[in-house]
Design a protein around this motif. Structure first.
Motif, short mmCIF file in Angstrom:
data_model
loop_
_atom_site.label_atom_id
_atom_site.label_comp_id
_atom_site.label_asym_id
_atom_site.label_seq_id
_atom_site.Cartn_x
_atom_site.Cartn_y
_atom_site.Cartn_z
N MET A 195 0.85 -1.18 0.00
CA MET A 195 0.00 0.00 0.00
C MET A 195 0.90 1.24 0.00
O MET A 195 1.80 1.34 0.82
N TYR A 196 0.66 2.15 -0.94
CA TYR A 196 1.44 3.38 -0.98
C TYR A 196 0.48 4.57 -1.00
O TYR A 196 -0.66 4.48 -1.46
N GLU A 197 0.94 5.70 -0.49
CA GLU A 197 0.04 6.82 -0.22
C GLU A 197 -0.46 7.50 -1.49
O GLU A 197 -1.58 8.01 -1.53
N SER A 198 0.34 7.56 -2.53
CA SER A 198 -0.11 8.17 -3.78
C SER A 198 -0.83 7.12 -4.63
O SER A 198 -0.69 5.92 -4.41
N GLY A 199 -1.59 7.57 -5.60
CA GLY A 199 -2.16 6.64 -6.57
C GLY A 199 -3.23 5.71 -6.02
O GLY A 199 -3.82 5.94 -4.98
N ASP A 200 -3.48 4.64 -6.77
CA ASP A 200 -4.51 3.67 -6.41
C ASP A 200 -3.89 2.28 -6.33
O ASP A 200 -3.78 1.57 -7.31
N TRP A 201 -3.47 1.89 -5.15
CA TRP A 201 -2.76 0.62 -4.96
C TRP A 201 -3.71 -0.58 -4.91
O TRP A 201 -3.30 -1.71 -5.14
N ASP A 202 -5.00 -0.36 -4.61
CA ASP A 202 -5.95 -1.45 -4.34
C ASP A 202 -6.66 -1.86 -5.63
O ASP A 202 -7.84 -1.58 -5.82
N VAL A 203 -5.94 -2.53 -6.51
CA VAL A 203 -6.48 -2.93 -7.81
C VAL A 203 -6.49 -4.46 -7.92
O VAL A 203 -5.98 -5.16 -7.05
N ASP A 204 -7.09 -4.95 -9.01
CA ASP A 204 -7.16 -6.41 -9.29
C ASP A 204 -7.30 -7.22 -8.00
O ASP A 204 -6.46 -8.07 -7.69
N GLN A 205 -8.43 -7.04 -7.33
CA GLN A 205 -8.59 -7.54 -5.97
C GLN A 205 -8.70 -9.06 -5.88
O GLN A 205 -8.40 -9.64 -4.83
N ARG A 206 -9.11 -9.73 -6.95
CA ARG A 206 -9.23 -11.20 -6.91
C ARG A 206 -7.95 -11.91 -7.34
O ARG A 206 -7.83 -13.13 -7.20
N MET A 207 -7.01 -11.15 -7.89
CA MET A 207 -5.78 -11.76 -8.40
C MET A 207 -5.00 -12.53 -7.35
O MET A 207 -4.60 -13.68 -7.58
N PRO A 208 -4.75 -11.96 -6.16
CA PRO A 208 -3.94 -12.70 -5.19
C PRO A 208 -4.51 -14.07 -4.82
O PRO A 208 -3.77 -15.05 -4.77
N SER A 209 -5.83 -14.15 -4.59
CA SER A 209 -6.41 -15.44 -4.21
C SER A 209 -6.31 -16.44 -5.35
O SER A 209 -6.12 -17.65 -5.12
N ASN A 210 -6.39 -15.98 -6.57
CA ASN A 210 -6.25 -16.86 -7.73
C ASN A 210 -4.82 -17.39 -7.83
O ASN A 210 -4.60 -18.60 -8.04
N VAL A 211 -3.84 -16.52 -7.67
CA VAL A 211 -2.44 -16.95 -7.72
C VAL A 211 -2.11 -17.88 -6.56
O VAL A 211 -1.42 -18.90 -6.73
N LEU A 212 -2.61 -17.57 -5.38
CA LEU A 212 -2.37 -18.44 -4.22
C LEU A 212 -2.97 -19.82 -4.45
O LEU A 212 -2.37 -20.84 -4.10
N ASN A 213 -4.16 -19.87 -5.03
CA ASN A 213 -4.77 -21.15 -5.36
C ASN A 213 -3.90 -21.95 -6.33
O ASN A 213 -3.74 -23.17 -6.18
N SER A 214 -3.30 -21.27 -7.30
CA SER A 214 -2.44 -21.96 -8.27
C SER A 214 -1.17 -22.48 -7.61
O SER A 214 -0.68 -23.57 -7.94
N LEU A 215 -0.62 -21.72 -6.67
CA LEU A 215 0.55 -22.21 -5.92
C LEU A 215 0.23 -23.48 -5.16
O LEU A 215 1.03 -24.41 -5.10
N ILE A 216 -0.95 -23.52 -4.57
CA ILE A 216 -1.38 -24.73 -3.86
C ILE A 216 -1.59 -25.88 -4.83
O ILE A 216 -1.25 -27.04 -4.55
N GLU A 217 -2.13 -25.58 -6.00
CA GLU A 217 -2.43 -26.60 -7.00
C GLU A 217 -1.17 -27.20 -7.61
O GLU A 217 -1.09 -28.42 -7.83
N TYR A 218 -0.17 -26.37 -7.90
CA TYR A 218 0.98 -26.81 -8.68
C TYR A 218 2.24 -27.09 -7.88
O TYR A 218 3.16 -27.73 -8.39
N THR A 219 2.34 -26.58 -6.66
CA THR A 219 3.56 -26.77 -5.88
C THR A 219 3.25 -27.42 -4.54
O THR A 219 2.09 -27.59 -4.18
N ASN A 220 4.30 -27.74 -3.81
CA ASN A 220 4.16 -28.29 -2.47
C ASN A 220 4.44 -27.26 -1.38
O ASN A 220 4.64 -27.61 -0.22
N LEU A 221 4.48 -26.00 -1.76
CA LEU A 221 4.65 -24.95 -0.77
C LEU A 221 3.49 -24.92 0.21
O LEU A 221 2.33 -25.14 -0.16
#
Length: 237
Positions: free
Chosen positions: A43-69
């Motif tokens: 989060m940064y004070e200028s601009g609009d940092w809160d974008v593509d809000q569903r992206m992180p959960s989608n990427v995290l799901n893929s990490l669980i799906e494809y890796t053993n992390l």
């Protein structure tokens, strides 16, 4: 005993969910010892940092799906000015508008990069002449000097550290002619001690991956696979 990069990758691929992190990465994730990886949005004070809000959960799901992390399923939002961000194994920053760091934000960004951190920065405008691109690049010049952002070569390890990519994936936003009406065939990076410290994209990957992970089944090719490469590179170099 710490693991070599090769040993760590082998454990990710073959050893099951109980793989251990190298010593350096355990130190970085000391505040969250039961996870190998957690996603930190800056989060940064200028601009609009809160974008593509569903992206992180989608990427995290893929990490669980494809890796053993062992993956923390929650996105962590941390102010860039907060020293807590210095402990994150991976940081994400995006937006459409102005990027103008405060003194504390600039100090933490520079210190995190120079200490071996990894920040993925994505321009939601997918426009090399847009406000986000111009202002972010200007901030990088202030912190790291002229020509600090260099084009990433096609044969870089990023493209084959987990999945194999013969070329940089395009995004539907580029193909639809939005932004600067170009398909960007390269990424840029700030390299510190031989490894990417800041990965910079004008391709708008964040919006490309901004959908409910359950809708992935409708895609002919899972477009989040390149995100897995970015995370694995960040953790293993």
């Amino acid at each position: 005993m710490s693991l070599t990069r090769k040993q760590f990758l082998q454990r990710l691929l073959f050893a099951g969910a109980g793989c251990a992190l190298p010593v350096a990465l355990r130190a970085q994730t000391a505040g969250k010892p039961h996870y190998d990886f957690y996603f930190t949005r800056l989060m940064y004070e200028s601009g609009d940092w809160d974008v593509d809000q569903r992206m992180p959960s989608n990427v995290l799901n893929s990490l669980i799906e494809y890796t053993n992390l062992k993956v923390d399923p929650k996105e962590h939002i941390v102010p860039l000015a907060d020293p807590e961000m210095l402990l994150a194994p991976f940081c994400y920053m995006a937006g459409h508008k102005l990027v103008e760091f405060t003194e504390a934000e600039a100090r933490n960004f520079r210190d995190y990069v120079n200490r071996g951190g990894f920040i993925f920065v994505d321009d939601c405008n997918h426009d090399i002449d847009g406000l986000f691109a111009k202002s972010f690049e200007a901030q990088m010049v202030k912190l790291f000097g002229e020509d600090c952002l260099q084009k990433l070569p096609d044969d870089h390890d990023l493209y084959r550290c987990f999945f194999q990519f013969d070329e940089l994936p395009v995004t539907s936003f580029e193909l639809n002619g939005w932004g600067d009406d170009l398909v960007h065939d390269y990424l840029k990076a700030i390299v510190v001690n031989g490894r990417i410290a800041v990965l910079y994209s004008n391709k708008d990957f964040g919006c490309e991956w901004d959908y409910d992970y359950r809708n992935k089944r409708w895609l002919a090719i899972d477009n989040t696979k390149f995100a897995i490469n970015i995370v694995i590179y960040a953790l293993t170099t």
